[in-house]
Design an enzyme around this catalytic site. Structure first.
Site, short mmCIF file in Angstrom:
data_model
loop_
_atom_site.label_atom_id
_atom_site.label_comp_id
_atom_site.label_asym_id
_atom_site.label_seq_id
_atom_site.Cartn_x
_atom_site.Cartn_y
_atom_site.Cartn_z
N LYS A 77 0.84 -1.21 0.00
CA LYS A 77 0.00 0.00 0.00
C LYS A 77 0.87 1.26 0.00
O LYS A 77 1.62 1.50 0.95
CB LYS A 77 -0.89 0.04 1.23
CG LYS A 77 -1.89 1.22 1.14
CD LYS A 77 -2.55 1.56 2.45
CE LYS A 77 -1.87 2.68 3.18
NZ LYS A 77 -1.93 4.00 2.53
N GLU A 133 10.68 0.93 9.81
CA GLU A 133 11.62 2.01 9.46
C GLU A 133 10.88 3.30 9.78
O GLU A 133 9.97 3.68 9.05
CB GLU A 133 11.96 1.96 7.96
CG GLU A 133 12.64 0.67 7.50
CD GLU A 133 14.12 0.64 7.80
OE1 GLU A 133 14.66 1.61 8.36
OE2 GLU A 133 14.75 -0.39 7.49
N CYS A 164 13.59 10.93 6.16
CA CYS A 164 13.67 10.38 7.51
C CYS A 164 15.08 10.57 8.08
O CYS A 164 15.25 10.76 9.28
CB CYS A 164 13.30 8.92 7.50
SG CYS A 164 14.15 8.00 6.21
N GLU A 177 10.55 15.46 15.17
CA GLU A 177 10.77 15.43 13.72
C GLU A 177 9.80 16.39 13.03
O GLU A 177 8.59 16.24 13.14
CB GLU A 177 10.54 14.00 13.21
CG GLU A 177 10.88 13.85 11.74
CD GLU A 177 10.57 12.45 11.23
OE1 GLU A 177 9.48 11.93 11.52
OE2 GLU A 177 11.42 11.90 10.52
#
Ligand code: NAP
Ligand code: MG
Length: 489
Positions: free
Chosen positions: A195, A269, A303, A400
């Site tokens: 997906k 991850e 990331c 983040e």
């Protein structure tokens, strides 16, 4: 007699020289509506629903994408299960041939993929063209090579395929993340239900087209689109053997809870907040280039972005001046323009999130600096931003942001910078800039980060493993290590 025009070659590196990328959007063959790719065919969703995907640089609707519900997920998993019986039994060499074919087809269609990636996600065409798409092809080439050499990857062990892998990916590197997931799964004889992210499904659907053309047996790769609940339905499906997830730490934690007590294998991850460290002995101009690339590449939607700069106190003034000067030269705007350095923020939602962090940083007392460039009046854009005099406890330092926003802290000693760099919930990557090899060795062993770059940043290669510590997740993708999560030994 009409003059014969020379046929352009399919070399995606040089191909771009003869036509401006802007023109390319008109020649891209996109459908108005996309269905789900299940068992080798495009099928209507059981939900009967489609949602729109937009170009974040223009806010224009590009196409409609099918929304898969539980029944659609079940159909895809059943197709993958049926296909697994055959796929896991064909010879490894034969499996490798299919994967090589996918890699070659990506190269042949690289130009189309790059344009669609930029239209749907907002990243500069130069990056889609030179980084995302070639790396995606390389990833398939690399794992194609492993398919018939697994006994060398795991000497004296017998690697067995797991079965059906459910794979869920984010929106920052759409085709590349699909390649990171699909290639090792196929090489190890597994079948896939993947997906893509809601805002960037188009290149995954183009990949489905390509997979159909490659002749890969039906059901080996199924690509189903939808939002978070589609992902959750994959995670919760009882007949899935492995979940591979790339995305936010929050969703990663939810997934880990959801599969607790099952025998599903899991790799996560997740997010990151990397330290990029400049020592006073570093080649400063080169380091400043690395800082710029580290945080502004892909609008900072990375990331492993170097989003926290640590600069040694005695060179801080000069580094910050050079950094500000360099920021003034960055072109922010139309992602389809080959000269653009910083494209559009991926979605309105992400822009709101970034803008909220700009407010938070100011309220916390850090000094904001933005380049003087203009930004387009339409579309989602954010100026390259620095937070000077940031401190370790600031939320803009700890959390983040996933945008073109860099916090700057100074340090005096190596011990101090190691302590500050590690004092964070994440541990995905880091960068070190110094002339001294001994410092590099010292830091690489003490920084709790999966990847540490020395005198470079954001370098990716299919042969090298990638993954995190702490809240950045577990499991590795890429390299020999990337095979491990897809086999039982
Ligand atoms: P996200 O919100 O976690 O979404 C990632 C994927 O999960 C999307 O496909 C999303 O679907 C789906 N999803 C959402 N809720 C779900 C649920 N409850 N169960 C299962 N799937 C669900 O992350 P994102 O905003 O797309 O991506 C940004 C994040 O990814 C950042 O934190 C970044 O650091 C991280 N990232 C990590 C790596 C790495 O290798 N470590 C690489 C790239 C990105 P929808 O799109 O429909 O919401
Ligand atoms: Mg889009």
């Amino acid at each position: 007699m009409t003059k014969k025009t020379k046929q352009p070659t399919l070399d995606f590196k040089t191909d771009w020289a003869y036509a401006p990328a802007l023109e390319d959007t008109k020649h891209i063959n996109l459908k108005k509506q996309y269905d789900l790719f299940i068992d080798g065919k495009f099928v209507k969703p059981n939900s009967k629903k489609h949602f729109a995907t937009y170009n974040p640089a223009t806010e224009e609707k590009i196409a409609e994408i099918a929304e898969a519900n539980e029944k659609d997920v079940d159909k895809a998993v059943k197709a993958a299960r049926k296909a697994f019986d055959k796929w896991s039994k064909i010879s490894a060499k034969e499996r490798g041939k299919y994967i090589y074919r996918i890699a070659r087809l990506i190269q042949e269609r690289a130009r189309e993929f790059a344009v669609i990636e930029t239209m749907d996600g907002g990243k500069p065409i130069r990056e889609s063209r030179d980084i995302d798409i070639p790396l995606a092809a390389n990833h398939f080439f690399y794992y194609a090579g492993w398919a018939d050499k697994l006994e060398y990857a795991f000497p004296d062990r017998t690697p067995k395929s797991l079965g059906v892998a459910g794979q869920i990916i984010p929106w920052n590197f759409p085709l590349l993340m699909a390649a990171w997931k699909i290639a090792p799964a196929l090489a190890t004889g597994n079948t896939v239900v993947l997906k893509p992210a809601e805002t960037t499904s188009l290149t995954a659907l183009k990949l489905a087209d390509l997979i159909q053309d490659s002749g890969l047996p039906d059901g080996v790769v199924n690509i189903i689109t939808g939002a978070g609940h589609t992902g959750a339905a994959i995670v919760n499906h009882p007949d899935i053997n492995k979940i591979a997830f790339t995305g936010s730490t929050d969703v990663g934690k939810m997934i880990q809870k959801a599969i607790a007590g099952t025998d599903k294998k899991l790799t996560l991850e997740l997010g990151g907040k990397a330290a990029n460290i400049i020592f006073d002995d570093a080649p400063l101009d080169q380091a400043v280039e690395g800082i710029v690339n580290g945080i502004f590449f892909n609008q900072g939607h990375v990331c492993c972005a170097g989003s926290r700069l640590f600069v040694q106190e005695n060179v801080a003034d000069i580094v910050i001046r050079k950094l500000k000067d360099r920021m003034e030269t960055l072109v922010v705007g139309n992602p389809m323009d080959k000269n653009t350095d910083i494209g559009a923020i991926n979605s309105k939602e992400q822009l709101l999130k970034i803008n909220n962090y700009l407010k938070i940083g100011k309220a916390e007392g850090a000094d904001i600096y933005q380049s003087s460039c203009g930004i387009p009046s339409k579309g989602y854009f954010c100026k390259p931003t620095l937070f000077l005099n940031a401190s370790q406890s600031h939320r803009v330092v700890q959390e983040e942001i996933f945008g073109p926003v860099l916090t700057i802290q100074t340090f005096r000693t190596i011990e101090e910078v190691i302590e500050k760099a590690n004092n964070i919930p994440y541990g995905l990557s880091a960068g070190v800039w110094t002339d001294k090899g001994s410092k590099i060795f010292n830091l690489t062993s003490k920084l709790r980060a999966g990847v540490v770059w020395a005198n470079t940043y954001n370098k990716f290669d299919p042969t090298s493993p990638f993954g995190g510590y702490k809240e950045s997740g577990f499991g590795r993708e890429g390299g020999l290590h990337g095979l491990m999560p897809y086999v039982r030994l």
